[in-house]
Design an enzyme around this catalytic site. Structure first.
Site, short mmCIF file in Angstrom:
data_model
loop_
_atom_site.label_atom_id
_atom_site.label_comp_id
_atom_site.label_asym_id
_atom_site.label_seq_id
_atom_site.Cartn_x
_atom_site.Cartn_y
_atom_site.Cartn_z
N TYR A 116 -4.22 4.02 -20.57
CA TYR A 116 -4.41 3.83 -19.12
C TYR A 116 -5.70 4.48 -18.64
O TYR A 116 -5.68 5.58 -18.08
CB TYR A 116 -3.18 4.44 -18.41
CG TYR A 116 -3.06 4.13 -16.93
CD1 TYR A 116 -3.05 2.81 -16.47
CD2 TYR A 116 -2.89 5.14 -15.98
CE1 TYR A 116 -2.91 2.53 -15.12
CE2 TYR A 116 -2.74 4.86 -14.63
CZ TYR A 116 -2.75 3.55 -14.21
OH TYR A 116 -2.59 3.26 -12.86
N ARG A 121 -10.01 1.23 -12.48
CA ARG A 121 -8.55 1.18 -12.63
C ARG A 121 -7.84 1.04 -11.28
O ARG A 121 -8.31 1.56 -10.27
CB ARG A 121 -8.09 2.47 -13.33
CG ARG A 121 -6.67 2.40 -13.85
CD ARG A 121 -6.32 3.66 -14.61
NE ARG A 121 -6.17 4.80 -13.74
CZ ARG A 121 -6.09 6.06 -14.16
NH1 ARG A 121 -6.17 6.34 -15.45
NH2 ARG A 121 -5.96 7.06 -13.31
N ASP A 122 -6.68 0.40 -11.31
CA ASP A 122 -5.82 0.27 -10.13
C ASP A 122 -6.57 -0.43 -8.99
O ASP A 122 -6.59 0.03 -7.86
CB ASP A 122 -5.32 1.66 -9.69
CG ASP A 122 -4.00 1.59 -8.91
OD1 ASP A 122 -3.36 0.53 -8.95
OD2 ASP A 122 -3.64 2.58 -8.26
N SER A 128 -4.04 5.41 -7.91
CA SER A 128 -4.29 5.72 -9.32
C SER A 128 -5.69 5.30 -9.77
O SER A 128 -5.92 5.07 -10.96
CB SER A 128 -3.23 5.07 -10.21
OG SER A 128 -2.04 5.82 -10.14
N ASP A 167 -0.56 -2.61 -14.98
CA ASP A 167 -1.06 -3.25 -13.74
C ASP A 167 -2.36 -4.03 -13.89
O ASP A 167 -2.72 -4.79 -12.97
CB ASP A 167 -1.27 -2.23 -12.60
CG ASP A 167 0.01 -1.54 -12.18
OD1 ASP A 167 1.08 -1.92 -12.67
OD2 ASP A 167 -0.08 -0.62 -11.35
N ASP A 349 3.70 9.03 -7.81
CA ASP A 349 2.97 7.75 -7.88
C ASP A 349 1.70 7.79 -7.05
O ASP A 349 0.82 6.94 -7.23
CB ASP A 349 3.84 6.62 -7.33
CG ASP A 349 5.08 6.41 -8.15
OD1 ASP A 349 4.98 6.30 -9.38
OD2 ASP A 349 6.19 6.39 -7.56
C1 BGC Z 1 -1.13 8.19 -12.58
C2 BGC Z 1 -1.46 8.85 -13.90
C3 BGC Z 1 -0.22 9.44 -14.50
C4 BGC Z 1 0.89 8.41 -14.59
C5 BGC Z 1 2.19 9.00 -15.07
C6 BGC Z 1 -0.01 7.20 -12.76
O1 BGC Z 1 0.37 6.69 -11.51
O2 BGC Z 1 -2.26 7.57 -12.05
O3 BGC Z 1 -2.42 9.82 -13.69
O4 BGC Z 1 -0.48 9.94 -15.77
O5 BGC Z 1 1.12 7.83 -13.33
O6 BGC Z 1 2.73 9.87 -14.15
#
Ligand code: BGC
Length: 394
Positions: A116, A121-122, A128, A167, A349
């Protein structure tokens, strides 16, 4: 009552309890089976043979969390530490978590990692947004994927399950009208294909993220969604170790509630996939047509309670949620390999602080728990709620 001796002892006793001899082998240092290379057959359900490892990072988070709990809740929390869950490698720095996480994996366990860190990203949300900017795909390849490949190659006797980039491809299917997703698109496609191609190792099984039923499950999204994933798979050279998809990652959907949670909504007629079981079946069929392996793992980490979201698309720290079914390969559906815990319950989140750079308005909605810290950081109160609301209970 806070931080009692008995709570700590209860935690310790559970956390270090000897694995049952029927389901688990001895720690790898002592076990002969770990002396041979792992070869995962992606044409089979490997979860029948391997148990999702309860990784030591989540364990450590819980060990901390237990310290401020009363004895009853602490005893329940201690049990969460023994539930298998995925470890998120969400930054280049966090690649450093992988080696220590490998150290205590018994021979019959499989270590789950979430890949990830795509550039941009996102793209359809803010909570995120990651460290790599749009255009930094070569950095993604050389400083993120390549070092992970090197580590997994250096541990051929350990089994790994990877979830590829939550995502990302789903956003390209449904949010391509957003400039941010337009900008991210080329890097996502290139990055995911590179990840799939290079992480295609015998000791690795891969699942590409496919959102959830309330996302790519809409009639109009099933086929384009399957085609988008299949395109990445094909661009990667159809890697042998791709088994299919991961669904409901960090999500809230029930596996088989029927009629589904949102089946009374006015637009429900446009979505057959009112629960994840139907989604796995319908999207699985679309994947088959598109020419991609179609078995699934489903995140049940936080779907114990339903009826909480005002709208299906609400994704941030849903208030009143509870831990769901523990990881198991008994799903009752051939296409569903396993229920797994992907989002570490207790990690946020997204922040509810509206002045933060990564503040997303979804985290300020009335069905989102507040206050909540930055994505990925620990929210003790939320963890305790997940525990109290767990179904089945701990
Ligand atoms: C976050 C990450 C995190 C993951 C697990 C994601 O929403 O952006 O930084 O490692 O959730 O909690």
């Amino acid at each position: 009552m806070k931080f009692t001796q008995s709570a700590v002892l209860a935690f310790a006793a559970t956390a270090v309890a000897a694995p049952s001899s029927t389901t688990r082998e001895k720690p790898r240092a002592a076990a002969a089976a770990c002396s041979s290379a792992v070869s995962l057959d992606a044409s089979t359900n490997i979860w029948k043979k391997y148990t999702l490892h309860a990784n030591n990072f989540y364990k450590a988070e819980i060990e901390e969390a237990v310290k401020t709990m009363d004895a009853d809740l602490a005893a329940q929390a201690a049990k969460v530490a023994n539930v298998g869950s995925f470890l998120w490698i969400d930054t280049i720095d966090n690649i450093a978590k992988v080696e220590p996480a490998i150290a205590d994996v018994p021979c019959n366990d499989i270590l789950g990692l979430v890949i990830y860190d795509l550039p941009g990203r996102d793209c359809a949300a803010k909570a995120s947004n990651g460290e790599l900017k749009v255009g930094e795909v070569s950095k993604y390849k050389s400083q993120y994927i390549d070092p992970i490949v090197k580590i997994l190659k250096a541990h051929p006797n350990t089994a790994f399950a990877l979830i590829i980039e939550p995502d990302s491809l789903p956003n390209l299917v449904t949010n391509s009208d957003l400039q941010t997703c337009k900008d991210s698109a080329a890097g996502y496609r290139d990055g995911v294909a590179y990840a799939l191609k290079n992480l295609n190792l015998p000791n690795v099984i891969m699942y590409i993220d496919a959102g959830h039923g309330g996302w790519l499950g809409w009639d109009a999204n099933l086929k384009p969604g399957a085609q988008e994933l299949a395109k990445a798979y094909t661009a990667a050279g159809k890697p042998k170790q791709v088994r299919g998809i991961a669904t409901n990652v960090a999500g809230w959907n029930s596996w088989d509630q029927s009629p589904g949670e949102f089946s009374k909504a006015s637009d429900a007629k446009y979505n057959k996939c009112q629960n994840e079981k139907i989604y796995v079946t319908e999207f699985g069929a679309a994947l088959k047509t598109a020419g991609m392996p179609n078995h699934a793992i489903v995140d049940t980490g936080r779907n114990g309670v339903t009826g909480l979201r005002e709208e299906w698309g609400n994704w941030c720290n849903v208030k009143g949620a509870g831990f769901g079914v523990r990881p198991t390969s008994t799903t009752g559906t051939e296409l569903a390999d396993a229920f797994v815990w992907v989002k570490p319950g207790g990690e946020s989140d997204g922040t509810s602080d509206s002045s933060a750079t990564r503040y997303d308005s979804f985290c300020g909605k009335s069905d989102a728990y507040q206050p909540s810290p930055e994505a990925g950081t620990w929210n003790q109160a939320y963890f305790e709620d997940l525990l109290r609301n767990a179904k089945p209970q701990f």
